[in-house]
Design a protein around this motif. Structure first.
Motif, PDB file in Angstrom:
ATOM      1  N   ARG A  18      -3.552  13.398 -18.607  1.00 36.10           N
ATOM      2  CA  ARG A  18      -3.252  12.060 -19.133  1.00 36.10           C
ATOM      3  C   ARG A  18      -1.747  11.832 -19.226  1.00 36.10           C
ATOM      4  O   ARG A  18      -1.265  10.729 -18.946  1.00 36.10           O
ATOM      5  N   ARG A  19      -1.008  12.846 -19.634  1.00 30.39           N
ATOM      6  CA  ARG A  19       0.443  12.683 -19.735  1.00 30.39           C
ATOM      7  C   ARG A  19       1.065  12.397 -18.377  1.00 30.39           C
ATOM      8  O   ARG A  19       2.018  11.614 -18.269  1.00 30.39           O
ATOM      9  N   HIS A  20       0.551  13.006 -17.323  1.00 25.31           N
ATOM     10  CA  HIS A  20       1.051  12.691 -15.988  1.00 25.31           C
ATOM     11  C   HIS A  20       0.829  11.212 -15.657  1.00 25.31           C
ATOM     12  O   HIS A  20       1.722  10.535 -15.143  1.00 25.31           O
ATOM     13  N   HIS A  21      -0.356  10.707 -15.942  1.00 25.44           N
ATOM     14  CA  HIS A  21      -0.636   9.292 -15.686  1.00 25.44           C
ATOM     15  C   HIS A  21       0.249   8.394 -16.546  1.00 25.44           C
ATOM     16  O   HIS A  21       0.741   7.359 -16.081  1.00 25.44           O
ATOM     17  N   ARG A  22       0.442   8.787 -17.797  1.00 25.14           N
ATOM     18  CA  ARG A  22       1.272   7.990 -18.701  1.00 25.14           C
ATOM     19  C   ARG A  22       2.721   7.975 -18.233  1.00 25.14           C
ATOM     20  O   ARG A  22       3.366   6.922 -18.206  1.00 25.14           O
ATOM     21  N   ASP A  23       3.230   9.142 -17.845  1.00 25.46           N
ATOM     22  CA  ASP A  23       4.601   9.213 -17.339  1.00 25.46           C
ATOM     23  C   ASP A  23       4.763   8.380 -16.068  1.00 25.46           C
ATOM     24  O   ASP A  23       5.793   7.731 -15.860  1.00 25.46           O
TER      25      ASP A  23
ATOM     26  N   VAL B  58       0.858  -1.180   0.000  1.00 29.31           N
ATOM     27  CA  VAL B  58       0.000   0.000   0.000  1.00 29.31           C
ATOM     28  C   VAL B  58       0.897   1.234   0.000  1.00 29.31           C
ATOM     29  O   VAL B  58       1.895   1.292   0.743  1.00 29.31           O
ATOM     30  N   GLY B  59       0.556   2.228  -0.812  1.00 33.84           N
ATOM     31  CA  GLY B  59       1.354   3.449  -0.834  1.00 33.84           C
ATOM     32  C   GLY B  59       0.558   4.636  -1.323  1.00 33.84           C
ATOM     33  O   GLY B  59      -0.481   4.492  -1.979  1.00 33.84           O
ATOM     34  N   SER B  60       1.044   5.831  -1.000  1.00 35.47           N
ATOM     35  CA  SER B  60       0.418   7.068  -1.473  1.00 35.47           C
ATOM     36  C   SER B  60       1.493   8.119  -1.672  1.00 35.47           C
ATOM     37  O   SER B  60       2.599   8.008  -1.131  1.00 35.47           O
ATOM     38  N   CYS B  61       1.155   9.122  -2.455  1.00 33.33           N
ATOM     39  CA  CYS B  61       2.030  10.286  -2.647  1.00 33.33           C
ATOM     40  C   CYS B  61       3.326   9.896  -3.364  1.00 33.33           C
ATOM     41  O   CYS B  61       4.358   9.686  -2.734  1.00 33.33           O
ATOM     42  N   ALA B  62       3.256   9.823  -4.683  1.00 33.27           N
ATOM     43  CA  ALA B  62       4.411   9.398  -5.475  1.00 33.27           C
ATOM     44  C   ALA B  62       4.565  10.284  -6.694  1.00 33.27           C
ATOM     45  O   ALA B  62       3.592  10.555  -7.409  1.00 33.27           O
ATOM     46  N   HIS B  63       5.785  10.737  -6.918  1.00 37.33           N
ATOM     47  CA  HIS B  63       6.092  11.516  -8.111  1.00 37.33           C
ATOM     48  C   HIS B  63       6.427  10.586  -9.277  1.00 37.33           C
ATOM     49  O   HIS B  63       6.681   9.393  -9.099  1.00 37.33           O
TER      50      HIS B  63
ATOM     51  N   ASP C 146      -2.822  10.522  -4.898  1.00 39.83           N
ATOM     52  CA  ASP C 146      -1.649  11.336  -5.231  1.00 39.83           C
ATOM     53  C   ASP C 146      -0.635  10.456  -5.945  1.00 39.83           C
ATOM     54  O   ASP C 146       0.573  10.581  -5.765  1.00 39.83           O
ATOM     55  N   THR C 147      -1.171   9.556  -6.746  1.00 31.92           N
ATOM     56  CA  THR C 147      -0.355   8.622  -7.526  1.00 31.92           C
ATOM     57  C   THR C 147      -0.847   8.648  -8.978  1.00 31.92           C
ATOM     58  O   THR C 147      -1.598   7.743  -9.383  1.00 31.92           O
ATOM     59  N   PRO C 148      -0.502   9.659  -9.748  1.00 32.28           N
ATOM     60  CA  PRO C 148       0.542  10.640  -9.486  1.00 32.28           C
ATOM     61  C   PRO C 148      -0.036  11.991  -9.047  1.00 32.28           C
ATOM     62  O   PRO C 148      -1.234  12.125  -8.838  1.00 32.28           O
TER      63      PRO C 148
END
Length: 752
Positions: free
Chosen positions: A464-469, A417-422, A445-447
């Motif tokens: 979308r680009r943020h999710h793709r990256d 389990v995790g949260s907050c990831a660049h 916050d992922t991403p």
């Protein structure tokens, strides 16, 4: 292609090596590589550059398939003074000052069990970045014989609370064609283009081997397939940056990174004899001669301007997996008009047991969702996803998953389990795999999808680009292709910091979220709250749940329906879904997961469950009156990890759920924490009331708190023991266990 597999016989391995040599160099060249002679090789016509005054440090090995070399010889022809790279020293500490660091093709492929290239680029990552920042150039021609291999020294830039990364992901796609993308670039414009639009065509069949499947903050100069997208890439260019004094912007460095899958240096055998035609050697000499002027320009701070090429591929991703079904997702990256239909083969022990096909959805950002059914419980499956179009590029999309244990059987299940990831490379994701997680839960916050990106055509395209990256980050890509991943959102992937359901932009954020996830459902159908939305169209919220053996996780959406002014969070429809599902659950352990914390953050922000205390207490009352055992709470968001006991002890009933209800907070996956926990006693400078306690003490509900970056939660539900046990471990990316909390089902049951 990988002929190093220990399962291959020597004869088979030799045949694969021979075929690869023929494909890479041609029949005559392969004979030279094997010790024969290649007759009729004409003299090359591209003259050498005059001595340039530039010096290159080179790491080069003859590759084990063809015995070919050439990097040193081509650089000398281009006017460089060439020295061997000293693997014990940083690029700025070589025996002589250098302007170029060059890694030859297959330098990452070691035959003696060592990895000099990998050791060097990891050990001297910071120095390589400093070298480029100051005006140096790194040319990296290393290859990959497996998917998802990153380039570890590429920079991560940080300012304010945002992080931006440059990365390139090497893949095992054996593609033999090269096309110009940045046709006017000085390294590309010198290359002859044939009638088919290809460059490097004078050589025998191949100028590229393997490819680059995903990247970020880089420009594509050459690609293996024609088209403006540049996918899959064959040559990438990147530049360095440093944070500016204001802490919120950046200053560009002078130098450049060149990351490639080209094999254009492999022109000679170790005896110096040509293993390519004169035309092929001419092409290579043109490229390296142009590199001389390019390095000079970088050194002078006048290298070509760089416009980032957005990466187009992401996945594959394993989404919801039950006992008998699996939902697989991918963004293939190829033109959906030319390659509309994709096929998934699911295998056990190499034998295909299921085949499904689906079309790319242009409405969902050119992604494909493949639903597989009829599987067996607790069984490991491998899968491949490929285009059904004849002649489609062999871009490898493959992975594995294990179905859930059969309901009612004793089992031990481990969830990360995790949260907050660049969107940056981070070994934490690899750690989750090595810790034996069966699946991973993203708590939001992922991403950070609300961060800025330049060059986006629209707000939706930017999100979308943020999710793709995010999904293309090498370590994340390796994880999501090999275990089921579920997720909800929090403020930064919903609409922005501390936002609630009144945010007008939430529709674009939901669109991008469902485009890039593969949950079992995404909230409910608009206008029909009793019907969960299993497709990826417009709907209400993104809430969902899943059962895996002895544990059921309810991923609550605390954003879409929320209104801080009215105190409504879940709204009637989601609340009814959750309460009905909780009452119906037969799982030993039930996890109520929410991006935002269940206690009062106290910071002045309103995105916590204390803002919606009426709904929260109604939920606790249900757990108590219906005698629902085995409940725990999960949350993230706050950039600190905690174990919180009986979080609402201020209620009239000191045990509002009928037993001690624990909340496990896990945050962050990235490196930015809130700072040390503190006890405000004398200073009002924080804006918090004096006496506010953040540090744990015996009187407080916070029983453990740790300001720790790079942290995830390992949650283990075990019904193979009596009584059944739920264990929570906070683990950092180095494998250190920060805290362990253990609860038996007896402790999580209301006394009679």
């Amino acid at each position: 292609m990988d002929d190093s597999s220990p399962t291959l016989s020597d004869g088979v391995r030799a045949e694969i090596s021979r075929r690869r040599a023929v494909q890479l160099l041609g029949v005559g060249a392969a004979a030279v590589a094997a010790g024969g002679a290649m007759a009729g090789t004409a003299a090359a016509e591209v003259p050498p550059n005059s001595p340039s005054g530039l010096r290159a440090a080179v790491l080069e090995y003859a590759d084990r398939w063809t015995n070919a070399v050439g990097l040193r010889k081509l650089l000398e022809h281009a006017g460089f003074t060439v020295i061997d790279l000293d693997l014990t020293e940083a690029p700025t500490a070589q025996a002589q000052a250098v302007d170029l660091v060059a890694f030859g093709s297959f330098t990452n492929d070691s035959t003696d069990g060592t990895d000099p290239y990998g050791t060097y680029v990891r050990t001297h990552a910071d120095s390589l970045r400093q070298f480029v920042r100051a005006g140096g150039v790194v040319l990296d021609l290393a290859k990959s014989d497996k998917p998802g291999v990153g380039v570890p020294y590429l920079p991560i830039w940080k300012w304010d609370w945002n992080s931006t990364a440059m990365f390139a992901v090497r893949t095992d796609a054996d593609l033999n064609t090269v096309y110009p993308v940045a046709a006017t670039h000085p390294l590309v414009s010198v290359l002859p283009v044939n009638a088919s639009g290809q460059v490097f065509t004078g050589r025998s069949v191949s100028a590229s081997w393997e490819s680059i499947g995903a990247w970020k903050e880089m420009r594509v100069l050459l690609a293996c397939v024609p088209g403006a997208s540049g996918f899959p890439a064959a040559l990438l260019e990147g530049k360095d940056r440093t944070p500016a004094a204001d802490g919120k912007s950046s200053v560009e460095g002078k130098g450049r990174y060149l990351v490639s899958s080209l094999t254009v240096d492999k022109c000679y055998n170790t005896a110096g004899a040509a293993t390519q035609s004169a035309a092929a050697i001419d092409d290579s000499r043109r490229f390296f001669n142009a590199l001389t002027g390019y390095v000079k320009a970088a050194k002078a701070g006048s290298a070509p301007a760089l416009t980032v090429t957005p990466s187009v591929q992401a996945g594959p991703l394993v989404g919801h997996v039950s006992e008998t079904t699996a939902r697989l997702w991918a963004r293939p990256g190829l033109d959906p008009a030319a390659y509309p239909t994709w096929q998934c083969e699911v295998k056990v022990g190499g034998a295909v047991v299921k085949t499904v096909t689906a079309n790319v959805s242009t409405d969902n950002d050119n992604t494909v969702l493949l639903d597989v059914s009829g599987l067996q419980a607790n069984t490991k499956y491998d899968y491949t996803i490929k285009s059904t179009t004849s002649g489609a590029p062999a871009v490898p999309m493959a992975g594995s998953f294990r179905t859930a244990p059969a309901t009612g059987t004793a089992a031990k299940v481990t969830l990360g389990v995790g949260s907050c990831a660049h969107n940056v490379p981070n070994s934490l994701w690899t750690r989750a795999m090595t810790e034996g997680c069966d699946g991973f839960v993203m708590l939001g916050d992922t991403p950070y999808a609300d961060m800025g990106l330049s060059g986006a055509a629209s707000e939706l395209d930017r999100i979308r680009r943020h999710h793709r990256d995010f999904l293309a980050v090498p370590e994340i890509a390796n994880m999501v292709r090999s275990m089921p991943v579920w997720g909800t959102w929090d403020d930064h992937d919903f609409a922005g910091n501390d936002t609630d359901g009144r945010a007008s932009q939430k529709f674009d954020y939901r669109k991008a979220f469902v485009d890039y996830r593969a949950n079992a459902n995404f909230g409910h159908v608009t206008g029909n709250p009793t019907q969960l939305l299993t497709g990826r169209g417009a709907g209400e919220g993104v809430y969902t749940s899943f059962r895996r053996g002895p544990i059921e996780v309810f991923l609550i959406d605390p954003r879409w329906f929320s209104n801080t002014s009215t105190g409504v969070c879940m709204e009637t429809d989601q609340a009814k879904w959750l309460k009905d599902a909780l009452k119906a659950s037969t799982a030993t352990f039930k996890v109520l997961a929410s991006g935002m914390v269940w206690y009062d953050k106290i910071t002045g922000e309103k995105d916590d469950w204390n803002t919606y205390r009426t709904e929260k207490l109604e939920l606790l009352e249900l757990i108590k009156t219906q005698r629902i055992s085995g409940c725990v709470l999960l949350s993230g968001d706050v950039h600190v990890s905690r174990a919180v006991k009986n979080f609402d002890s201020t209620a009239a009933d000191p045990l509002p759920a009928g037993y001690d209800l624990w909340e496990y907070v896990v945050s962050p996956v990235h490196d930015w924490t809130i700072g040390p926990v503190f006890d405000v006693t004398t200073s009002a400078s924080t804006g918090l009331p004096q006496g506010t306690r953040w540090a744990p003490n015996p009187a407080d509900p916070v029983k453990w708190s740790k300001d720790a970056p790079y942290t995830f939660l390992k949650l283990v539900a075990d019904t193979t023991v009596t009584p059944a046990v739920l264990t929570a471990k906070w683990i950092n990316r180095d494998g250190a266990v920060l805290d362990t909390q253990t609860r038996t089902i007896t402790e999580l049951t209301r006394p009679a």
